[in-house]
Design a protein around this motif. Structure first.
Motif, PDB file in Angstrom:
ATOM      1  N   GLU A 224       0.848  -1.183   0.017  1.00  0.00           N
ATOM      2  CA  GLU A 224      -0.170  -0.024   0.217  1.00  0.00           C
ATOM      3  C   GLU A 224       0.806   1.410  -0.032  1.00  0.00           C
ATOM      4  O   GLU A 224       1.944   1.307   0.496  1.00  0.00           O
TER       5      GLU A 224
ATOM      6  N   ARG B 102       0.814   3.601   1.979  1.00  0.00           N
ATOM      7  CA  ARG B 102       1.034   4.332   3.435  1.00  0.00           C
ATOM      8  C   ARG B 102       2.280   3.474   4.018  1.00  0.00           C
ATOM      9  O   ARG B 102       2.721   3.963   4.802  1.00  0.00           O
TER      10      ARG B 102
ATOM     11  N   ASP C 184       4.855   5.773   4.933  1.00  0.00           N
ATOM     12  CA  ASP C 184       4.830   6.765   6.123  1.00  0.00           C
ATOM     13  C   ASP C 184       5.748   6.156   7.338  1.00  0.00           C
ATOM     14  O   ASP C 184       6.178   4.935   7.198  1.00  0.00           O
TER      15      ASP C 184
END
Length: 164
Positions: free
Chosen positions: A56, A58, A61
């Motif tokens: 993903e 994300r 992050d």
């Protein structure tokens, strides 16, 4: 005839003062069977490889990057290969499990150098390549030309016996 590509690109990202490795997969293969093609895309591979979650956006992050860092600091390995993961993974796991078992019995030396590490990651590729050359139909061989390897140490040094 359409051809597929699978390319791994490594790099480090500076996350809150710490360089953390990432591996990107650029590919147009639909999966690791290397048969079905899709649109060319890229994915981050480290976080989802150690957590079993799908790739993903994300995963870029800081929270996800720190999980990768902690995993590696704890001495765990993240192993990737292009070729035939369905054959490579069981062979690698058998060799690495044998190493860990022998370590518990105090029979092996620690993996302290990049030369030690490269031997551990290269051997399963050599086994799979030899297995395929010995037993596969010629048009079904996925592994067997020059073996490319790269080992990255926790201090960001790297080593390749294949010159890559």
């Amino acid at each position: 005839m359409k051809y597929g590509i699978g390319l791994h690109v490594t790099g480090y990202e500076l996350i809150e003062g710490t360089y953390i490795p990432e591996l990107f997969l650029i590919s147009n293969y639909a999966n690791t069977a290397y048969v079905e093609l899709r649109e060319l895309s890229y994915s981050r591979e480290t976080f989802h490889s150690i957590t079993g979650s799908p790739p993903e956006e994300r995963h870029r992050d800081p929270e996800c990057r720190k999980v990768v860092h902690e995993y590696l600091i704890n001495g765990d390995l993240i192993i990737y290969n292009n070729g035939d993961p369905n054959l490579f993974n069981p062979v690698f796991n058998a060799i690495f499990d044998t190493y860990r078992h022998s370590k518990r019995l105090d029979k092996v030396r620690e993996i302290e150098t990049l030369h030690d590490l490269i031997s551990l990651i290269r051997r399963p590729i050599e086994v799979v390549a030899k297995f395929q050359s010995d037993f596969f139909k010629v048009d079904k061989i996925l592994v067997g030309r020059k073996v490319h390897d790269l080992a990255v140490w926790r201090d960001q040094r790297y080593y390749s016996t294949s010159g890559d």
